[in-house]
Enzyme design. Structure first.
Site, PDB file in Angstrom:
ATOM      1  N   SER A 261      91.353 122.461  -0.006  1.00  0.00           N
ATOM      2  CA  SER A 261      90.748 123.784   0.043  1.00  0.00           C
ATOM      3  C   SER A 261      91.765 124.892  -0.259  1.00  0.00           C
ATOM      4  CB  SER A 261      90.086 123.959   1.406  1.00  0.00           C
ATOM      5  OG  SER A 261      89.042 124.867   1.281  1.00  0.00           O
ATOM      6  N   HIS A 402      82.514 119.369   2.131  1.00  0.00           N
ATOM      7  CA  HIS A 402      83.840 119.952   1.976  1.00  0.00           C
ATOM      8  C   HIS A 402      84.788 119.393   3.048  1.00  0.00           C
ATOM      9  CE1 HIS A 402      86.580 123.123   0.725  1.00  0.00           C
ATOM     10  NE2 HIS A 402      86.767 123.466   1.984  1.00  0.00           N
TER      11      HIS A 402
HETATM   12  C1  GTR Z   1      86.523 129.164   2.541  1.00  0.00           C
HETATM   13  C2  GTR Z   1      86.931 129.831   1.262  1.00  0.00           C
HETATM   14  C3  GTR Z   1      87.292 128.800   0.258  1.00  0.00           C
HETATM   15  C4  GTR Z   1      88.182 127.720   0.829  1.00  0.00           C
HETATM   16  C5  GTR Z   1      87.922 127.394   2.274  1.00  0.00           C
HETATM   17  C6  GTR Z   1      89.021 126.649   3.021  1.00  0.00           C
HETATM   18  O1  GTR Z   1      86.057 130.012   3.505  1.00  0.00           O
HETATM   19  O2  GTR Z   1      85.867 130.621   0.828  1.00  0.00           O
HETATM   20  O3  GTR Z   1      87.864 129.417  -0.868  1.00  0.00           O
HETATM   21  O4  GTR Z   1      89.509 128.036   0.644  1.00  0.00           O
HETATM   22  O5  GTR Z   1      87.662 128.510   3.027  1.00  0.00           O
HETATM   23  O6  GTR Z   1      90.198 126.824   2.785  1.00  0.00           O
HETATM   24  O7  GTR Z   1      88.652 125.887   3.930  1.00  0.00           O
END
Ligand code: GTR
Length: 423
Positions: A261, A402
Site C-alpha cells: 500500500s 487490500h
Molecule cells: C489508503 C490510501 C491508499 C493506500 C492505503 C494504505 O487510505 O487511500 O492510497 O495507501 O491507505 O496505505 O493502506
C-alpha cells in the site's frame, strides 16, 4: 406503490452511476488518455540504446518525478551511527538469528533513532534479504518477546492497542500474518523491517521525523519541490541498505524491497532513487504507486493529496483534477527500475487501488525492459485471478481484499528464486 418503487430504482441508478463516494469504479467511464512515452525525448527523438536511456532519458524522467511528485531528498543527509543493540539465535523461529540495529542520525545536538529488526537464516552464509517497512512497529510483525517497541508517534488504533499515539505490548504479533517469517527463512531469505513512523510519523506535520534535520535557518516545512513523507521513508530504506551492505550475514547484491500500500509506493520510489536494490515488490500500491493516474479509477490524485497532504511534495497538488497534464505517469516509475526485476501485485476486491491500472503500468513500462533485452508484461490484457506472470516484470491479481497475504509472499519468494538465486 408503483411510483415509489420506480423512484427508488431511479435513486439507485443515480447512486450507482456516480460510484461510491463519487469515485469511478466503472471501466466504461475511464477517460481516453494519452500516456507520455518513456522512450521518446521531449523533442520527439527516440531512445534507441541503453546508453541513451541511462545517460539522458532516464535522468529526465527521474527529475520530473522528483520535482513534481515525491520531492527532492536533501543531498548528504545520512545516518551517523549504526549500533547493533543485540543479536541472538533464541527466537521463536527455527534456524534463525535475530539482530536489532539502531540507526542514529545525530545533528546539532538532536537525534533521530530508527530501529531495524533483522532475522537471518543461520544456514545461509550470506543471505538475500527482503527489506520493508511495517505499519505498527517491529514487534507487531512477530510474537518474539525480545523485539523492542518503538516509541515513535503512531496513528491511534485502539483495536491494536495503540492509544495516545503510542505503540504498546498489546500490538505484539498483530501483523504476523502479513510477515510469514518462518516461511521466508525456510526459503533461504532473511527479512529486515523498520517501523515507518521511526523515520517520519505518518501525519501532516513536518516538525517531527527526519525532515527538520535538513531545514535551513528559519525553515519549518519543505519547499514545494522538497521531500514529502514518502520520499523520507524512501530515504530511510537507503540508510538501512548502508547498514545491510556491511552486515556479513547479508548479501548486499540481493536486497529486495517490499512494501504494501503506501509502503508499496515507498518501495517503488526507494528503488528508483537507489540502484543498489536488486528487486522491487509493490503490493497493492495503487494511486501514486503502480496505478496509472490518468485512468482516474478508484483513488485519484486529488483525493490522495487531500487525505494525505504530506505524502507527496506540494508541487504534486497542481495535478489535482488535472492528471492529463502530468509530465509522466506511473508506468514511467516502473520504467525507472529497469532492468531490475520488479513485481506488481493487485487484489481483486481492491478496486480503490485500480488493479487494472497497476497492471497497465507494468505493460507500458515493458518497452524499456525490451531495450535491455528483457521481457516484461507482454499482453495488454491482465491475467486472470491467481495466475501470476513472472517475466522480468511480474504481476498477479489474487482473490481477496487490500492486504498482503501468504499467497502474495509465496509468489514473491518464487519470483526472487527465479531472478536472484545463485545457481
Ligand atoms: C489508503 C490510501 C491508499 C493506500 C492505503 C494504505 O487510505 O487511500 O492510497 O495507501 O491507505 O496505505 O493502506
Amino acid at each position: 406503490m408503483k411510483p415509489l418503487i420506480l423512484f427508488l430504482v431511479f435513486l439507485l441508478t443515480v447512486f450507482q452511476s456516480a460510484g461510491q463516494d463519487g469515485f469511478n469504479y466503472d471501466e466504461s467511464k475511464v477517460p481516453q488518455f494519452k500516456l507520455t512515452d518513456p522512450l521518446v525525448f521531449p523533442g520527439g527523438r527516440k531512445v534507441r540504446s541503453v546508453k541513451s536511456w541511462e545517460r539522458r532519458r532516464k535522468p529526465q524522467i527521474f527529475n520530473l518525478f522528483e520535482d513534481q511528485m515525491f520531492g527532492k531528498i536533501p543531498a548528504g543527509l545520512k545516518i551517523t551511527h549504526f549500533r547493533v543493540l543485540e543479536e541472538s539465535t533464541e527466537t521463536p523461529y527455527k534456524n534463525a538469528k535475530r539482530k536489532q540495529v539502531e540507526m542514529i542520525l545525530e545533528k546539532e545536538g538532536k537525534e533521530l533513532r530508527i530501529l531495524m529488526l533483522i532475522y537471518l537464516p543461520v544456514n545461509v552464509p550470506s543471505a538475500p534479504v527482503f527489506l520493508g517497512y511495517n505499519f505498527h512497529g517491529n514487534h507487531s510483525v512477530t510474537t518474539d518477546v525480545e523485539v523492542k517497541i518503538s516509541e515513535s508517534w503512531c496513528n491511534n488504533n485502539p483495536s491494536l492497542g495503540i492509544i495516545n499515539n503510542q505503540l504498546t505490548e498489546q500490538s505484539r504479533g498483530v501483523e504476523s500474518g502479513r510477515w510469514p517469517i518462518q516461511m521466508i527463512l525456510d526459503a533461504g531469505y532473511g527479512v529486515a523491517t523498520i517501523f515507518y513512523g521511526d523515520v517520519d510519523p505518518d501525519r501532516d506535520d513536518f516538525t517531527d521525523g527526519v525532515h527538520p534535520f535538513a531545514y535551513r535557518e528559519n525553515q519549518s516545512r519543505p519547499l514545494p519541490n522538497e521531500w514529502g513523507s514518502i520520499a523520507a521513508w524512501a530515504w530511510g530504506l537507503s540508510q538501512a541498505m548502508n547498514y545491510l551492505e556491511k552486515d556479513p550475514g547479508v548479501d548486499p547484491s540481493r536486497v529486495i524491497l517490499i512494501g504494501h500500500s503506501r509502503l508499496g509506493k515507498t518501495a517503488l520510489w526507494a528503488g528508483a532513487i537507489d540502484s543498489r536494490f536488486a528487486m522491487i515488490i509493490s503490493n497493492d500500491s495503487g494511486c501514486g504507486g503502480a496505478a496509472l493516474s490518468r485512468r482516474k479509477f478508484g483513488e485519484t490524485v486529488k483525493r490522495i493529496n487531500t487525505s494525505f497532504p504530506h505524502w507527496y511534495c506540494t508541487n504534486f497538488k497542481a495535478y489535482n483534477d488535472n492528471e492529463e497534464n502530468l509530465p509522466f505517469d506511473q508506468h514511467e516509475l516502473i520504467a525507472l527500475l529497469a532492468p531490475r526485476p520488479v513485481y506488481i501485485a493487485s487484489a481483486q476486491e481492491d478496486l480503490w487501488a485500480d488493479p487494472r491500472g497497476e497492471y497497465l503500468s507494468g505493460f507500458y513500462a515493458t518497452p524499456v525492459y525490451h531495450l535491455f533485452g528483457k521481457n516484461g508484461l507482454e499482453s495488454p490484457v491482465p491475467p486472470s485471478v491467481n495466475q501470476p506472470v513472472m517475466n522480468q516484470i511480474g504481476y498477479h491479481i489474487r482473490t481477496g481484499k487490500h492486504d498482503i497475504t501468504e499467497y502474495d509472499w509465496t509468489q514473491y519468494i518464487q519470483f526472487a528464486d527465479r531472478h536472484l538465486l545463485k545457481k
